[in-house]
Write a protein that holds these residues in place. Structure first.
Motif, PDB file in Angstrom:
ATOM      1  N   ALA A  99       0.356  -1.032  -0.381  1.00 25.22           N
ATOM      2  CA  ALA A  99       0.249  -0.282   0.107  1.00 25.22           C
ATOM      3  C   ALA A  99       0.838   1.355  -0.064  1.00 25.22           C
ATOM      4  CB  ALA A  99      -0.966  -0.304   1.048  1.00 25.22           C
ATOM      5  N   ILE A 100       2.070   1.387   0.862  1.00 25.24           N
ATOM      6  CA  ILE A 100       2.814   2.168   0.660  1.00 25.24           C
ATOM      7  C   ILE A 100       3.272   2.555  -0.255  1.00 25.24           C
ATOM      8  CG2 ILE A 100       4.654   3.329   1.570  1.00 25.24           C
ATOM      9  CD1 ILE A 100       4.362   1.378   4.373  1.00 25.24           C
ATOM     10  N   ILE A 101       4.150   1.385  -1.116  1.00 27.24           N
ATOM     11  CA  ILE A 101       4.099   2.326  -2.516  1.00 27.24           C
ATOM     12  C   ILE A 101       3.156   2.568  -3.649  1.00 27.24           C
ATOM     13  CG2 ILE A 101       4.872   0.384  -4.720  1.00 27.24           C
ATOM     14  CD1 ILE A 101       6.274  -1.602  -2.851  1.00 27.24           C
ATOM     15  N   GLU A 108      -4.338   7.602  -2.941  1.00 25.77           N
ATOM     16  CA  GLU A 108      -4.391   7.941  -1.918  1.00 25.77           C
ATOM     17  C   GLU A 108      -4.919   7.089  -1.390  1.00 25.77           C
ATOM     18  OE1 GLU A 108      -8.769   9.636  -1.961  1.00 25.77           O
ATOM     19  OE2 GLU A 108      -8.176  11.160  -3.400  1.00 25.77           O
ATOM     20  N   PRO A 109      -4.192   6.658   0.001  1.00 27.44           N
ATOM     21  CA  PRO A 109      -3.786   6.328   1.434  1.00 27.44           C
ATOM     22  C   PRO A 109      -5.235   4.721   1.165  1.00 27.44           C
ATOM     23  CG  PRO A 109      -3.474   8.313   2.171  1.00 27.44           C
ATOM     24  CD  PRO A 109      -4.104   8.321   0.973  1.00 27.44           C
ATOM     25  N   LEU A 110      -6.152   5.700   1.565  1.00 26.93           N
ATOM     26  CA  LEU A 110      -7.181   4.431   1.379  1.00 26.93           C
ATOM     27  C   LEU A 110      -7.420   3.456   0.524  1.00 26.93           C
ATOM     28  CD1 LEU A 110      -9.930   3.184   3.576  1.00 26.93           C
ATOM     29  CD2 LEU A 110     -11.042   5.056   2.498  1.00 26.93           C
ATOM     30  N   VAL A 115      -6.495  -0.443  -2.652  1.00 22.45           N
ATOM     31  CA  VAL A 115      -6.218  -1.722  -3.870  1.00 22.45           C
ATOM     32  C   VAL A 115      -5.028  -3.043  -3.588  1.00 22.45           C
ATOM     33  CG1 VAL A 115      -4.326  -0.804  -5.999  1.00 22.45           C
ATOM     34  CG2 VAL A 115      -6.069  -0.095  -5.623  1.00 22.45           C
ATOM     35  N   ALA A 116      -4.095  -2.566  -2.528  1.00 22.93           N
ATOM     36  CA  ALA A 116      -3.164  -3.136  -1.499  1.00 22.93           C
ATOM     37  C   ALA A 116      -3.926  -5.224  -1.849  1.00 22.93           C
ATOM     38  CB  ALA A 116      -2.185  -2.854  -1.241  1.00 22.93           C
ATOM     39  N   GLU A 117      -4.691  -4.507  -0.676  1.00 20.70           N
ATOM     40  CA  GLU A 117      -5.605  -5.871  -0.577  1.00 20.70           C
ATOM     41  C   GLU A 117      -6.131  -6.567  -1.771  1.00 20.70           C
ATOM     42  OE1 GLU A 117      -9.797  -6.552   2.561  1.00 20.70           O
ATOM     43  OE2 GLU A 117      -8.915  -5.147   3.082  1.00 20.70           O
ATOM     44  N   HIS A 122      -5.608 -11.203  -4.672  1.00 21.73           N
ATOM     45  CA  HIS A 122      -6.222 -12.520  -6.466  1.00 21.73           C
ATOM     46  C   HIS A 122      -4.314 -13.803  -6.471  1.00 21.73           C
ATOM     47  CE1 HIS A 122      -6.404 -13.159 -10.403  1.00 21.73           C
ATOM     48  NE2 HIS A 122      -5.104 -12.216 -10.848  1.00 21.73           N
ATOM     49  N   ASP A 123      -3.462 -12.268  -6.492  1.00 23.73           N
ATOM     50  CA  ASP A 123      -2.184 -12.811  -6.422  1.00 23.73           C
ATOM     51  C   ASP A 123      -1.104 -12.582  -5.938  1.00 23.73           C
ATOM     52  OD1 ASP A 123       0.384 -14.248  -7.188  1.00 23.73           O
ATOM     53  OD2 ASP A 123      -0.136 -13.769  -8.696  1.00 23.73           O
ATOM     54  N   ALA A 124      -0.952 -12.786  -4.838  1.00 24.15           N
ATOM     55  CA  ALA A 124      -0.207 -11.723  -3.024  1.00 24.15           C
ATOM     56  C   ALA A 124       1.385 -11.544  -3.624  1.00 24.15           C
ATOM     57  CB  ALA A 124       0.201 -12.397  -2.022  1.00 24.15           C
TER      58      ALA A 124
END
Length: 229
Positions: A99-101, A108-110, A115-117, A122-124
């Motif tokens: 998420a930081i990337i 935006e942070p939220l 997006v990261a989640e 799907h494919d970590a």
């Protein structure tokens, strides 16, 4: 109105190996033939040197590409193994890291967290390989493919000046091999530039210049040794 963009960056891997192989084949073999011919060697001797250069060069290109790309592949696999272990150890930390990337790229942070989640669900490993490490589907190392591509294109490139040297009379060998090789290099540079979406003229000039320089230097060396002998 539909809008379609044709991107060419996925061609970088095979295009680099193919152009490098063909360029090396033309330049090294033509230079070798010209250098040996300039030393007043017989026609048979010139052809023998050219064939030997073709075989040695093709094997050298294959071995060099395989070792080089294998090293890249080993590094990528080591990074993926490390990332897989990190995901198993602390999934939440890795999700926040991703998420930081995205935040650093302007998301935006939220939304970055969402997006990261979703990507990690799907494919970590794939998400971290692509966005954290920089390993993509099109850019991953393929040693065998690179080796065969370089060796094959080197052989094709080397065969061109060798065929010219075989067909022409010995008194015209040097100028005809030089001119034909420069024509081949110009075509190669233009085709490679066209395939990569770059300037055809600049691609042709760049390849031709260095090829001409290599042939001129080897001709000079051959002439010197021919006089000494």
């Amino acid at each position: 109105m539909s809008h379609t963009e044709i991107h060419r960056s996925h061609r970088v891997g095979w295009l680099r190996a193919a152009v490098l192989g063909a360029n090396d084949g033309i330049v090294s073999t033509a230079s070798l033939i010209i250098g040996v011919a300039a030393a007043n060697t017989s026609h048979e001797g010139v052809l023998l040197a050219g064939v030997a250069g073709l075989v040695a060069g093709a094997m050298s290109m294959a071995a060099g590409e395989y070792v080089s790309v294998s090293s890249q592949s080993d590094t990528e696999n080591a990074d993926l193994a490390l990332e897989k272990k990190s995901l198993e150890k602390d999934f939440e930390f890795e999700k926040n890291e991703l998420a930081i990337i995205y935040e650093e790229r302007g998301v935006e942070p939220l939304l970055a967290q969402q997006v990261a989640e979703q990507l990690m669900e799907h494919d970590a490993l794939g998400a971290h390989a692509r966005d954290e490490i920089g390993i993509t589907e099109h850019g991953n190392a393929q040693p065998v493919k690179a080796a065969f591509s370089s060796a094959g294109t080197f052989t094709i490139g080397a065969a061109l000046p060798l065929v010219v040297a075989w067909l022409v009379p010995v008194n015209l060998l040097i100028p005809l091999v030089a001119v034909s090789s420069l024509v081949f290099l110009t075509l190669l540079g233009g085709i490679a530039a066209r395939a990569g979406g770059a300037s055809i003229i600049m691609g042709a000039i760049r390849v031709t210049f260095w090829g001409a320089l290599a042939m001129a230097l080897t001709a000079g060396v051959g002439r010197i040794f021919g006089v000494v002998a």
